[in-house]
Design a protein around this motif. Sequence first.
Motif, PDB file in Angstrom:
ATOM      1  N   ALA A 240      42.447  -0.739 -58.457  1.00 42.92           N
ATOM      2  CA  ALA A 240      42.894  -2.033 -58.976  1.00 42.92           C
ATOM      3  C   ALA A 240      44.306  -2.362 -58.528  1.00 42.92           C
ATOM      4  O   ALA A 240      44.643  -3.533 -58.330  1.00 42.92           O
ATOM      5  CB  ALA A 240      42.814  -2.050 -60.510  1.00 42.92           C
TER       6      ALA A 240
ATOM      7  N   GLN B 158      40.890  -4.573 -65.403  1.00 40.33           N
ATOM      8  CA  GLN B 158      41.225  -5.615 -64.457  1.00 40.33           C
ATOM      9  C   GLN B 158      41.481  -6.955 -65.145  1.00 40.33           C
ATOM     10  O   GLN B 158      42.179  -7.817 -64.605  1.00 40.33           O
ATOM     11  CB  GLN B 158      40.095  -5.757 -63.420  1.00 40.33           C
ATOM     12  CG  GLN B 158      40.317  -6.805 -62.349  1.00 40.33           C
ATOM     13  CD  GLN B 158      41.384  -6.403 -61.346  1.00 40.33           C
ATOM     14  OE1 GLN B 158      41.982  -5.345 -61.457  1.00 40.33           O
ATOM     15  NE2 GLN B 158      41.615  -7.235 -60.359  1.00 40.33           N
TER      16      GLN B 158
ATOM     17  N   CYS C  55      36.259   1.038 -57.903  1.00 36.59           N
ATOM     18  CA  CYS C  55      37.670   1.095 -58.288  1.00 36.59           C
ATOM     19  C   CYS C  55      37.736   1.702 -59.686  1.00 36.59           C
ATOM     20  O   CYS C  55      37.516   1.006 -60.685  1.00 36.59           O
ATOM     21  CB  CYS C  55      38.302  -0.297 -58.277  1.00 36.59           C
ATOM     22  SG  CYS C  55      38.439  -1.018 -56.631  1.00 36.59           S
TER      23      CYS C  55
ATOM     24  N   MET D 143      34.408  -2.604 -60.467  1.00 35.61           N
ATOM     25  CA  MET D 143      35.568  -2.232 -61.266  1.00 35.61           C
ATOM     26  C   MET D 143      35.104  -1.343 -62.424  1.00 35.61           C
ATOM     27  O   MET D 143      34.646  -1.818 -63.456  1.00 35.61           O
ATOM     28  CB  MET D 143      36.274  -3.478 -61.800  1.00 35.61           C
ATOM     29  CG  MET D 143      36.685  -4.474 -60.732  1.00 35.61           C
ATOM     30  SD  MET D 143      37.717  -3.755 -59.433  1.00 35.61           S
ATOM     31  CE  MET D 143      39.123  -3.185 -60.392  1.00 35.61           C
TER      32      MET D 143
END
Length: 255
Positions: A145, A252, A186, A246
Amino acid sequence: MEYGIRDHAVIVTGATRGIGRGIARHLGARGARLTITGRNPKRLAETSAELDGLGVEHLAVECDVADRDATFALAARTHERFGRLDGLVANAQTFRPVTALEDVTSSDMDLLLDTGPKGTLWAMQAVFPYFRDAGRGRIVTMGSAVGMTGGAGYGPYSASKEAVRSLTRTAAREWARHGITVNCVCPASAAHRRPPADDPDRRAVFDAMYAQHPMGRDGDPDADIAPPVLFLLSDASRYITGETFMVDGGGQMRA
């Protein structure tokens, strides 16, 4: 299970601690046959012993992902040992201390680029012929991120992780016709990099990562990060490629 990975041969780079080790344990416990890598012989031996205790068939190989020839040899050795090669988790990357952008050196950039995007590319190239010939392959890369948000003090690392995401998309576009999917995860899990109390700069950056975090906690490598990776290695994800996932507990959304 229809969408499992039992008997699949998977390479997990950087599998001697943290996220990589959690992924290796999770995949092995679900029937995957593994090749694990690391540069630290002691940690590699410890992880190998742990997998032995779980009854996981595996190879443990010292390998520097920045070494292209060694990475190609790793893929060949994996295919020779298991008679197949199904997946790659390109997790390994060296990390550098928090450094202000104006103080970043050539060696800082070289180290992060050599072990990040270049190391990931060498690994993708190494497994490609086996995947192409089999008409199927799964590649999972590791982004971050901070590459998207521009984490203060993480310039080389952030840049290298965005380069990894770019290579992921290019490989996905070029190799889809061969039955190969390439996706990026991520993760938010830094337990083995938790800053010491006597390093206030790193502590401040780390604390900022989890300020206003929806779940208010770090991800567990085994229980939180590894299951989505398993999904991306399985045929349940066969129509997904070039994507970024993510796996950060909603972190995020703070951006």
